[in-house]
Design an enzyme around this catalytic site. Structure first.
Site, short mmCIF file in Angstrom:
data_model
loop_
_atom_site.label_atom_id
_atom_site.label_comp_id
_atom_site.label_asym_id
_atom_site.label_seq_id
_atom_site.Cartn_x
_atom_site.Cartn_y
_atom_site.Cartn_z
N ASN A 180 37.30 -15.48 -38.42
CA ASN A 180 37.29 -16.85 -38.96
C ASN A 180 37.59 -16.74 -40.45
O ASN A 180 36.72 -16.33 -41.22
CB ASN A 180 35.91 -17.48 -38.70
CG ASN A 180 35.79 -18.86 -39.33
OD1 ASN A 180 36.76 -19.40 -39.87
ND2 ASN A 180 34.58 -19.42 -39.27
N TRP A 181 38.80 -17.09 -40.81
CA TRP A 181 39.23 -16.91 -42.20
C TRP A 181 38.70 -18.01 -43.12
O TRP A 181 38.94 -17.98 -44.32
CB TRP A 181 40.77 -16.84 -42.29
CG TRP A 181 41.37 -15.64 -41.59
CD1 TRP A 181 40.70 -14.65 -40.93
CD2 TRP A 181 42.76 -15.31 -41.50
NE1 TRP A 181 41.59 -13.73 -40.42
CE2 TRP A 181 42.86 -14.12 -40.76
CE3 TRP A 181 43.93 -15.92 -41.96
CZ2 TRP A 181 44.08 -13.51 -40.48
CZ3 TRP A 181 45.15 -15.32 -41.68
CH2 TRP A 181 45.23 -14.12 -40.94
N LYS A 182 38.04 -19.02 -42.53
CA LYS A 182 37.47 -20.13 -43.30
C LYS A 182 38.53 -20.69 -44.27
O LYS A 182 39.71 -20.72 -43.92
CB LYS A 182 36.18 -19.68 -44.00
CG LYS A 182 35.19 -19.09 -42.98
CD LYS A 182 33.79 -18.94 -43.49
CE LYS A 182 32.92 -18.33 -42.41
NZ LYS A 182 31.52 -18.26 -42.75
N HIS A 229 30.95 -25.16 -35.88
CA HIS A 229 30.53 -24.13 -36.84
C HIS A 229 29.41 -24.70 -37.72
O HIS A 229 29.43 -25.88 -38.07
CB HIS A 229 31.71 -23.67 -37.69
CG HIS A 229 31.40 -22.43 -38.46
ND1 HIS A 229 30.67 -22.46 -39.62
CD2 HIS A 229 31.64 -21.12 -38.19
CE1 HIS A 229 30.50 -21.21 -40.05
NE2 HIS A 229 31.09 -20.38 -39.19
N GLY A 263 33.41 -13.44 -40.30
CA GLY A 263 33.88 -14.21 -41.46
C GLY A 263 34.46 -13.29 -42.51
O GLY A 263 35.59 -12.81 -42.41
N GLY A 264 33.66 -12.98 -43.53
CA GLY A 264 34.13 -12.22 -44.69
C GLY A 264 34.91 -10.95 -44.35
O GLY A 264 35.96 -10.69 -44.93
N GLU A 293 25.46 -17.80 -34.13
CA GLU A 293 25.56 -17.49 -35.56
C GLU A 293 24.29 -17.98 -36.26
O GLU A 293 24.22 -19.17 -36.63
CB GLU A 293 26.79 -18.16 -36.17
CG GLU A 293 28.09 -17.71 -35.55
CD GLU A 293 29.27 -17.85 -36.53
OE1 GLU A 293 29.97 -16.86 -36.71
OE2 GLU A 293 29.44 -18.94 -37.10
N SER A 348 27.50 -11.97 -40.94
CA SER A 348 27.52 -10.70 -41.67
C SER A 348 27.82 -9.50 -40.77
O SER A 348 27.23 -8.43 -40.94
CB SER A 348 26.21 -10.49 -42.44
OG SER A 348 26.05 -11.51 -43.40
N GLU A 377 28.91 -24.49 -40.76
CA GLU A 377 29.37 -25.08 -42.02
C GLU A 377 29.83 -26.53 -41.79
O GLU A 377 29.69 -27.37 -42.67
CB GLU A 377 30.48 -24.21 -42.64
CG GLU A 377 29.86 -22.94 -43.24
CD GLU A 377 30.72 -21.70 -43.20
OE1 GLU A 377 31.94 -21.79 -43.00
OE2 GLU A 377 30.14 -20.61 -43.37
N GLY A 416 27.30 -15.08 -44.24
CA GLY A 416 27.73 -14.89 -45.63
C GLY A 416 26.64 -14.36 -46.54
O GLY A 416 26.79 -14.35 -47.75
P1 13P Z 1 30.27 -13.90 -42.35
O1 13P Z 1 30.78 -12.82 -41.42
O2 13P Z 1 31.00 -13.97 -43.64
O3 13P Z 1 28.78 -13.85 -42.48
O4 13P Z 1 30.61 -15.30 -41.62
C1 13P Z 1 30.23 -15.49 -40.31
C2 13P Z 1 30.82 -16.74 -39.81
O5 13P Z 1 30.45 -17.83 -40.21
C3 13P Z 1 31.91 -16.64 -38.82
O6 13P Z 1 32.22 -17.88 -38.26
#
Ligand code: 13P
Length: 255
Positions: free
Chosen positions: A10-12, A96, A235-236, A168, A214, A98, A174
């Site tokens: 997930n590149w956000k 998600h 994510g990251g 999640e 994470s 977020e 994050g």
């Molecule tokens: P991180 O891997 O950066 O914690 O993000 C997880 C995430 O929200 C994937 O959708």
């Protein structure tokens, strides 16, 4: 039949067009056609077609990070499921945290989007998870139960085949504080049990449940070896091929 693992990035709201293209090329080059796991990348909307082109001929699937609950219409700024299919997407991430917590999306809105995306033929990665306060107050099971039920009510058996759940925990996203493999396994087993109670053993056993929060190269193997963890939503660490591909390899090694 064992569930095959899925690792999705997930590149956000990160990457430029150039960075997205080279990241997609590097991921595509690092995933062999014979890989026993499925890999997907979910770039921001404007880069979908660029990334689709970069992935051509590779086994890596394309996904988007959200969609509207309507096919078309006067909905300024929205992107519909048919548009995502047209752009080459197989997957869409929905619900998600977020979107739920920063943008105020409700369980009911998530459910509408899940229905719209599945009705048009997309595969859905449906996210759920508890806040730190909910976990500390012993409410996590109640949250999962509400989120599973609210987001999946009314789906047909065929639609469940195109549904993937991503657990999640919000406190792990994050933050670098990943859930331990045991904490994640406990949550996944509970979600699977709820699916089984609500929708039957076949759906309970077949729906993939990914872990997200994470996930890094150094904790991926421990998470992937748990019986109810069917991959990762990253994510990251998905923003660099050097950190994403080792997670894919951990999923391959875990089988
Ligand atoms: P991180 O891997 O950066 O914690 O993000 C997880 C995430 O929200 C994937 O959708």
């Amino acid at each position: 039949m064992p569930r095959t693992k899925l690792v999705a990035g997930n590149w956000k709201m990160y990457t430029t067009r150039t960075a997205a293209e080279s990241l997609a090329r590097a991921v595509a080059a690092g995933v062999p056609a014979s890989a026993a796991v499925e890999v997907a990348v979910c770039p921001p909307f404007p880069w979908l077609t660029t990334v689709a082109n970069a992935l051509q001929g590779s086994p890596v699937s394309l996904g988007a990070q959200d969609c509207a609950n309507e096919k078309e219409g006067a909905f300024t700024g929205e992107v519909s499921p048919p548009m995502l299919l047209d752009a080459g997407c197989k997957y869409v991430i929905l619900g998600h945290s977020e979107r739920r917590h920063i943008l105020g999306e409700s369980d009911a809105q998530t459910n509408d989007k899940v229905h719209a995306a599945l009705a048009d033929g997309l595969h859905v990665i449906l996210c759920m998870g508890e806040t730190l306060a909910e976990r500390q107050r012993g409410l996590k099971e109640r949250v999962f139960q509400r989120q599973v039920f609210a987001a999946t009510s009314g789906l047909s058996d065929e639609q469940f085949h195109r549904l993937v759940i991503a657990y999640e925990p919000i406190w792990a996203i994050g933050t670098g504080h990943t859930a331990t493999p045991e904490q994640a396994q406990e949550a996944h087993a509970f979600i699977r049990e709820k699916l089984t109670t609500l929708f039957g053993a076949s759906i309970g056993q077949n729906v993939k449940i990914l872990y997200g929060g994470s996930v890094k190269p150094d904790n991926a193997a421990g998470l992937m070896s748990q019986p109810d963890i069917d991959g990762a939503l990253v994510g990251g660490a998905s923003l660099k091929a050097e950190t994403f591909l080792p997670i894919v390899q951990a999923a391959v090694a875990a089988g």
